[in-house]
Design an enzyme around this catalytic site. Sequence first.
Site, PDB file in Angstrom:
ATOM      1  N   VAL A 131      32.505  21.033  67.313  1.00 22.21           N
ATOM      2  CA  VAL A 131      33.393  22.101  66.875  1.00 22.21           C
ATOM      3  C   VAL A 131      34.732  21.504  66.430  1.00 22.21           C
ATOM      4  CG1 VAL A 131      34.641  24.185  67.578  1.00 22.21           C
ATOM      5  CG2 VAL A 131      32.295  23.817  68.336  1.00 22.21           C
ATOM      6  N   ASP A 185      39.391  24.615  18.230  1.00 22.04           N
ATOM      7  CA  ASP A 185      39.120  25.184  16.922  1.00 22.04           C
ATOM      8  C   ASP A 185      40.437  25.295  16.158  1.00 22.04           C
ATOM      9  OD1 ASP A 185      37.629  26.412  14.899  1.00 22.04           O
ATOM     10  OD2 ASP A 185      38.094  28.413  15.656  1.00 22.04           O
ATOM     11  N   ASP A 198      31.632  29.076  18.519  1.00 21.51           N
ATOM     12  CA  ASP A 198      32.205  28.228  19.567  1.00 21.51           C
ATOM     13  C   ASP A 198      31.491  28.383  20.915  1.00 21.51           C
ATOM     14  OD1 ASP A 198      34.284  27.233  17.923  1.00 21.51           O
ATOM     15  OD2 ASP A 198      35.385  29.103  18.204  1.00 21.51           O
TER      16      ASP A 198
END
Length: 897
Positions: free
Chosen positions: A264, A311, A635
């Site tokens: 733990v 682009d 695209d």
Amino acid sequence: MGDTFLDIEDTFKELDSSATGLSEEEALSRLERYGKNELEEKERTTALKVFAGQFVNLIVWVLMAAAVISLMIDEVIDFWVIMFTIAVVIVLGFVQEYRAEKAMEALKSIVEPETTVMRNRKLRKIPTGDVVPGDILVLETGDKVPADAVLFETVALRIDESALTGESVPVGKNEKEGIFAGTQLVHGKCKAVVTDTGMDTKIGQIASLIQTKEEDTPLQVKITKLSLTLAFLAVLASAITFVIGISIGAPFADMLLISLALAVAAVPEGLPLTLTITLAYGMKKMAGHNAIIRKMLAVETLGSTTVICTDKTGTLTKNEMTVEKVFTGGNALDLTGAGYVPKGEFLKRGDHVNLSEEPTTIKLLKGIALCNNSAIEKKQEKWEVVGDPTEIALTVAAAKADLWKDDLEKDYEMVEEIVFTSERKIMTTIHNTADGMVSFTKGAPEFVLPECSSIEKNGELHPISEQDRERILEKNLEFASSAYRVLAVACKESPGKKIDGDFEKDMTFLGLVAMIDPPREEVKGAVEMCRKAGIQVIMITGDNQETAKAIGRSIGLFDDGKGCGVYEDEKLRRIAEDCAVTGDELEELDDEEFSIVVENIHVYARTMPEQKLRIVDALQRKGHIVAMTGDGVNDAPALKKADIGIAMGIKGTDVAKESSVMVLQDDNFATIVEAVRGGRTIYNNIEKFITYLISRNFTLIILIMAGISLLGFDLIPLLALQILFINMFNEIMPAISLGLDPATEDIMRRAPRDPDDNFLKKRNLFLVITLAFVMGIASFLVFALSEPAADTVMARTLTFATVVSMILFIPLAFRSLERSLISIGIFSNRLMIAGVTATFFATMSVMYIPGLNEAFGLLPLSPAQWIMPVAVAFTTFLFAELLKYTTANVRKADDSK
């Protein structure tokens, strides 16, 4: 774009159709054979799948294992605390990521719900999904093309194919040429026979490219690797502890419980919650800067980006054709103002021009406004435009001179229009005025100029000389070489009610108009900032090479004359000299050749969607983290393939948005720079809080293992519930405040980090191990010196107070893994001060509230008893600062060698 068919009759014969259309029976039969004119979606993303995806994270499974262990050792409170943490992580992740992949639905939405076709020799409107091969489409201005088809009748047809090709200028179309689904008629009308529907269309081919398997983000890979490491360490620490206990004679059952408790301790329960909050906050902050992150685990990836493939149309440029040059009477004028807002002034060599003294320029501007089918109108402080982008640019240019088309038409009544065709390359309108008839003609200079017999200069007519023609052609070449689109303007006047002879013959030449889709004003600065940040910007466009190079040159993508690499191979050397390549040239390169030059190409022109994928893939193979920006359907595949797909929010298609990871709300390339800053800050902060959390967990492991090894299994320095409280409630607030740390001043002056870097790289691992060892041993010494055999509860309380006191100081040291706290500023992260303070007082509650302290096995301490825990914690902080100073100087020395 597309094929030209030599014989339309052969096409009709191949499709078993005719110009009169299909019968209803035949159309129904074909619909059954070919299926709906829709795009198929291979796999839908549902809410259930998104929810199930939250369980893929390995650290969630580690937390579940810790919960089971807690239940096995009868620590019910531990179990429910861990389960609550798991629930919060899953819910936050689900809410942030429930934007399922809708690329296919978006693709479907780009066609009109109804389409006009010929059926049974009659015009009929049918659902677009019912269009079949062989159908005859009847389309007009404004209609979207529902399927791929071949034209057999056209009237002044121009089609906007920018969504598919990226070209900013509408394309003229003639009979026997192809048109494609998803494109739009901006002028004219046509009839066409459908050749392909659904997935067989160009858009269908793109749809197939979009449907690729989702790849893990770099952050997902790193977190998974870290989770595996932590899980292994948890098991290893538990196993070693168990072996040590058994070897010294501890009972088997008792040692099993102790080992499980240590497991733990080894798991940083606060890690997934802190990570989720950090990413969610980063997403919200980026949204405030107009960058919407759609997928949480990708939020930091942009910060590691080494290449941005962008682009051109609508991304680097405004996607608004703009007249910038006017040439009349031998004089060249500049026109300011970009885009479709009719504000600007006319300049000659930088000085303002009084147009009242330029009658020929006024006549030219009247001509381009009247020989025009576009319109602009202001509605609620916003200019709305209708028509072909080229004609809109002309209308706006005239409006900048206060020549409004609507007003001009009152005095110039149009009586006839001779439409533009791709063969004629000119358009003419004839107008009736109070002084007689006048015609205005605009078109390609090489078609207009030969039909001119005179030229107007300063309001006076002169016979056009060979010297005039040479000067005009020279200016046309000058404009064209600078990537301008050039139109010539001419007129013909008659005092009577008709123009004698052919009104497109013996015209008077008025001048040239040069226009371009201009770069956004802020793009050049954004590109420069990317360069400083070590990020290469690459333009990928469907436009022609000269236009793309001119835009690239103007925004600083490359320098003229310097070239982009030196190669022995002639083909590669030619590409390097231009720093640019066309789609056709790219096809001539094999994968090996392309791999050699890919990092030195700055501009790709005339590219197709498949080539964009190849570019992104080649860059990724070279080890780059690639971001791809775009706004069109073309695209979408590359946006999906890239590490970060960035779509435009205003002019981007739904397809691009749904295929992306990030959407720019303002379509502003400069916003990417801010997103990079945010991404880098997020990664740095994740690195800081992970290093902090793991060092704290290692501290607890070392403390417990030292206690068991040296003092026996009866004297455990901390109980399981105390460990869990420290992990969850003491560590979580400092960790979160580290995750929300503000950006450092130099973050955009650093080179992108190595994509292969891990959170626990050598420096960080050294800091973690050294600090954890020092803090663990210091905590153990407090426990050992507190006479645990005589009063175990008090010894544990002092040890607990020591570990807790470290949260007052140690998180401050982790504000930077290199620089000192003094250089950063103690109060520059006020959230950390508030969080540490709140956490400390929350801890006091479990020590001083009766009943609660008993449940946690703690005692209230007097002020004097706090001296040792606080002193030890402050000493470890000073050691951490000294350790950072030492490692930073060692690294600088290595770098200088």
